[in-house]
Write an enzyme that holds these catalytic residues in place. Structure first.
Site, short mmCIF file in Angstrom:
data_model
loop_
_atom_site.label_atom_id
_atom_site.label_comp_id
_atom_site.label_asym_id
_atom_site.label_seq_id
_atom_site.Cartn_x
_atom_site.Cartn_y
_atom_site.Cartn_z
N LYS A 1 -22.36 -86.02 76.44
CA LYS A 1 -22.82 -86.80 75.28
C LYS A 1 -24.24 -87.32 75.53
O LYS A 1 -24.57 -87.72 76.65
CB LYS A 1 -21.86 -87.97 75.06
N SER B 1 -18.13 -92.10 67.91
CA SER B 1 -19.46 -91.54 67.99
C SER B 1 -19.54 -90.27 68.84
O SER B 1 -20.52 -89.54 68.76
CB SER B 1 -20.41 -92.59 68.56
N SER C 1 -14.71 -94.50 70.36
CA SER C 1 -15.61 -93.34 70.21
C SER C 1 -15.20 -92.09 70.97
O SER C 1 -15.80 -91.04 70.79
CB SER C 1 -17.04 -93.73 70.61
#
Lengths: 487, 490
Positions: free
Chosen positions: B85, B160, B184
């Protein structure tokens, strides 16, 4: 000042904890006033994204030493907090400090004032990190601000006194006393010029007899003890004139302009910045073990105040001399080592030679105790020579000068330079006789009542002796021969 | 060799060790799929093809050398590709965090979590899309465009960590790192049919993770099954001297072994089965719990009475911390700078141009909650309630070993569905936020599909440092179900 107003002053002191590495990263603590900018910077103290602080244990120990020396209550659990504001020298946009639960609080220290000793209360002692430094330059007609982060993240100790100082003298003595303690416990060299110690007085006045506090102004940018005194004096006078003229003091931060000898408003606290303090989530509460605190307490050296009392009672020193000697730990250590090494010379004689001629030489050359080319033993040996009459004062000063410049042993310097004191009565009587014979008018005038002429005649004898005669014996012999002449 | 992308991480590692496949083949297979599908899905923001192939070749050499010398201990994850990420720093690769303000930012350092994986031999394929600074539940807040859900490309993958989830679901990576501040990892795992592990706070170092809410941020894993997530956790977890909030000694907690869950007590909190929970999700979750019972576990009703306050508490604490964490993006040292004559103007314009609307909203909320005069009513009060939420969990975990609940109120929603109402979007995280406030671990597994073929997530929560227990329960579940084996048709 004999005034209708009483000064009410507190000090906020920031002292760099001179540890090897910074407060929250492994960067070295370097002298940020010299050398290249940005040589001691890493992603952490540069506030790069994703970086986290880690507490430097040595800095906590240093802080505890000071807090204990200031008789504070230690909070075994204290909390770091973020203090937020935007400025280019503050890389993270917040400073890690302590707010609601500082490392230590409620301490005190003793200072001298004209009214005797005063105990000044310490409100709090806490740890925080320093900011970077900005330099404003102009290049090719454009103005730039350059950021140097060498200082960013350097551990700082903030010490806040209660507003209990009521004279410029008390302010000075309190600042000196704090500096002395910081140096004694070995955490800070007390250098104001380099910003290692920053003293910010908050100053207000109130009518004599009043118990209410007036509105205070803080003064920043004081980089010497002299400017601390000048700025405090200036600000007290300014406030008094202002109030006398019917005005009111505004709460504000003032910057001292040393060249002009005035202060300038830096920012008004009326629009005080909101620092939005909250506990630093990246650091768990700082927990110090009680046993560790006690170990540090036991490891503290004898502090200046206690040492001064001991010097007065044990060595019979005057308060003033004791103060001068204990002000710096190295000096006091040197003194005690000399006293211990001396065979004949007593503690007072050594104190006189230390605070008189030796301090004179050191001040003149700008030399610190640690830089001397000779040790306490040599000073003791020199004082011994004086005490047993092997060398007179003038000769001893010359020996000290040689020790100071080159080092060596007093005995061999005396020998090499032929500085042995002459006390042989036959030789002294001969020189005195010759001087009186050569100066009949001065001798007669002296006998007629012009007493100071004795010094002139004495000087003549000493000159003949090449400065090496025993001065007391010369005086005795002069007076004896002159009085005989008068009969 | 075709179909390499179908191998789980565990299977791929077995193949690598046995010499049946090479890391270069495996890596190339993924890079080809990325090339083919990423332009549509937008799961990756940056693909490090060249360095990945170099690392893969080096891994293959190491394997060959070990085979020749017959022995020698090989790093645990040697040659395994992963995706990271974009809020986690990998030295030499961009770390935009989904924000314009870091558009050209390339860190010189690597996050501890990633570094440990690199030390264990992984091959980093690239950096995945995220809501800006991990603030969001759909990746719609990314400055670099939304990521599409591989199960239905008109829908969001969740957020996210939506880029990581889409990458693993679409088989553009065998496994990916995500971060979970309020759900997330778990919410995108639910939306994409994956196994998503949110680790215990303090279990995995946050060093090198660009902070959003420091007291809530955790590094987690998006994987195809529990076994793969466990491989990653084992390597990246543990005390890190560079993160003072990691824990030096973690308690050894009991966990089930093998297929049986006999003796395991599962709490089912009534506060998680409320109005707004879609019937299909509820059915899927309850069916999942029944499946766990069939394996020998016992489900009992429990109560976490302060659950309803989790959302307001979270939306004070997380923005408050974010407002300070994001103060460093000032245009002075790195990132976007809008040059101005005046300093304050430079700060304002740089931040104004660099941050998106959701980030600005949270900075304002957070600054307000911390400001003088409001601190006690907002931040101070939120911290008190947070302690109550944590206590709810402590109390329940005295009675049960894990909690089972839905991960999300619904399955993946359409891109733009919550476009006009931030509150609606915040409600997406209502079942995942409490675990972050309490610091406990959470895990999401796929427990079926709704009528539209969209994955349904079953969430399991455990006491602090029960990460392995959750993985073991999920592994048992995945031995008797095959939801996790299904993939979207691309």
């Amino acid at each position: 000042m004999a005034s209708k107003y009483q000064p009410v002053i507190g000090l906020e002191v920031h002292a760099v904890l001179e540890t090897r590495s910074k407060m929250f990263c492994a960067c070295p603590v370097v002298d940020s006033t010299v050398g290249e900018p940005n040589i001691a910077v890493c992603p952490i103290c540069a506030g790069m994204p994703g970086m986290l602080p880690v507490i430097n244990e040595a800095a906590v120990e240093y802080a505890l030493r000071v807090a204990l020396a200031l008789n504070c209550t230690i909070n075994l659990t204290s909390i770091f907090a973020r203090k937020s504001y935007f400025y280019p020298d503050l890389p993270k946009g917040f400073q890690i400090s302590q707010y609601e639960q500082p490392l230590a609080q409620n301490g005190w220290l003793t200072i001298d004032t004209v009214d005797g000793e005063q105990r000044v209360a310490i409100r709090r002692v806490h740890i925080e990190e320093d900011t970077g430094k900005l330099t404003h330059v102009e290049r090719d007609g454009e103005r730039y601000s350059l950021v140097d982060l060498n200082r960013s993240g350097v551990p700082l100790l903030e010490i806040v006194t209660e507003p209990e100082l009521h004279s410029v003298e008390a302010v000075r003595n309190c600042a000196y006393a704090l500096r002395s303690i910081l140096r004694y416990v070995g955490v800070n060299s007390g250098n104001l010029e380099k910003g290692l110690m920053r003293i910010e007085p908050n100053i207000s006045i109130r009518p004599v007899g009043s118990r209410e506090f007036g509105t205070r102004a803080e003064i920043k940018n004081l980089n010497s003890f002299r400017s601390l005194e000048r700025a405090t004096t200036y600000e007290l006078a300014r406030q008094e004139q202002l109030v006398e003229a019917g005005g009111a003091v505004v709460q504000q931060t003032l910057g001292w302009d040393d060249a002009r000898g005035t202060t300038q408003a830096q920012r008004s606290k009326e629009v005080a910045e909101d620092y939005r303090y909250f506990p630093e989530p990246d650091l768990p509460p700082l927990v110090v073990e009680k046993a560790w605190v006690e170990k540090i307490r036991k490891g503290l050296p004898e502090l200046p105040q206690a040492r001064r009392e001991r010097f007065i009672s044990k060595y019979g020193l005057k308060a003033y001399d004791a103060n001068v000697i204990v002000a710096e730990r190295e000096v006091a250590d040197f003194y005690e080592a000399a006293v211990a090494a001396a065979k004949t010379a007593d503690a007072k004689l050594i104190a006189n030679w230390l605070t008189g001629p030796l301090f004179g030489l050191m001040n003149e050359a700008g030399v610190e105790m640690g830089d001397l080319r000779f040790g306490a033993k040599q000073l003791a040996a020199l004082c011994d020579q004086v005490a047993v009459g092997k060398v007179n004062a003038a000769g001893a000063r010359e020996v000290l000068g040689v020790l100071f410049a080159e080092g060596g042993s007093p005995a061999s310097i005396i020998k090499a330079r032929g500085l042995q004191q002459i006390s042989d009565s036959g030789q002294l009587a001969a020189w005195v006789g010759e001087v009186i014979a050569a100066h009949p008018k001065q001798s007669a005038d002296y006998l007629a009542g012009n007493a100071p002429l004795l010094n002139f005649l004495f000087g003549q004898v000493m000159q003949k002796a090449g400065g090496k005669a025993n001065p007391a014996a010369v005086r005795d012999e002069l007076q004896a021969q002159l009085s005989k002449l008068g009969k | 060799m075709s179909g390499l992308h179908e191998l789980s991480a565990k299977q791929a590692l077995a193949g690598l060790r046995a010499g049946k496949i090479s890391s270069v083949e495996l890596t190339r297979a993924y890079l080809e799929r990325i090339e083919q599908h990423n332009p549509r899905l937008n799961a990756y923001l940056y693909v490090s093809a060249e360095s990945a192939l170099q690392a893969a070749a080096a891994a293959d050499k190491q394997y060959a050398k070990a085979r020749r010398s017959k022995g020698g201990k090989l790093p645990a994850l040697l040659g395994l590709p992963i995706a990271v990420k974009d809020v986690l720093a990998v030295a030499g690769m961009p770390a935009t965090c989904g924000s314009r303000i870091l558009e050209n930012f390339v860190p010189s350092y690597t996050a501890t979590s990633v570094q440990r994986l690199l030390d264990a031999g992984v091959v980093v394929l690239g950096k995945t899309n995220t809501d800006e600074f991990a603030m969001g539940s759909s990746t719609e807040n990314s400055a670099y465009g939304v990521t599409r859900n591989p199960w239905d490309e008109t829908r969001v993958p969740g957020g996210s960590s939506g880029g990581s989830a889409a990458a693993v679901a679409a088989r553009l990576a065998p496994v990916a790192l995500g971060t979970d501040t309020g759900g997330s990892v778990r919410q995108p795992a639910a939306f994409c049919g994956l196994t998503g592990l949110k680790t215990t706070y303090g279990r995995v170092s946050r060093y090198g993770l660009v902070a959003f809410g420091s007291s809530l941020d955790t590094v987690g894993v998006l994987a195809r099954d529990a076994a793969d997530a466990g491989l990653i956790l084992k390597v990246m977890g543990g005390y890190d001297p560079q993160d003072a909030t990691t824990v030096e000694k973690t308690p050894k907690l009991e966990k089930p072994s093998g297929r049986s869950l006999k003796g395991l007590k599962i709490g089912v909190p009534k506060e998680y089965f409320i109005e707004g929970l879609s019937a299909e999700v509820e059915n899927g979750v309850r069916e999942g719990i029944r499946q766990l019972e069939a394996l020998g576990a016992k489900a009992v009703p429990v109560s976490l009475p302060h659950t309803e306050y989790a959302l307001p508490v979270y939306y004070i604490i997380a923005p408050a911390e974010a407002s300070a964490n994001l103060a460093r993006f000032d245009g002075v040292r790195y990132g976007l700078r809008v040059v101005q004559d005046d300093l304050i103007e430079m700060f304002k314009r740089s931040r104004g141009a660099g941050f998106g609307p959701e980030v600005k909203r949270r900075i304002m909320i957070g600054s307000y909650a911390l400001s003088a005069g409001y601190y006690d009513a907002y931040y101070g009060q939120a911290q008190k309630v947070r302690a109550l939420i944590r206590r709810d969990f402590d109390n329940v975990f005295k009675k049960v070993d894990i909690i089972a609940a839905p991960s999300t109120p619904s399955t993946a929603f359409r891109i733009g569905a919550h476009g006009n109402d931030p509150l609606e979007m915040y409600l997406e995280d209502v079942f995942t936020l409490p675990a972050n406030l309490a610091g406990v671990p959470g895990l999401c597994v796929c427990a079926g599909f709704d009528g539209q073929g969209l994955p349904i997530g079953l969430q399991m929560l455990g006491p602090h440092f029960a990460d392995e227990r959750l993985l073991a329960v999920a592994a048992a579940y995945q031995k008797v179900t095959d939801w996790h084996k299904q993939g979207p048709a691309l």
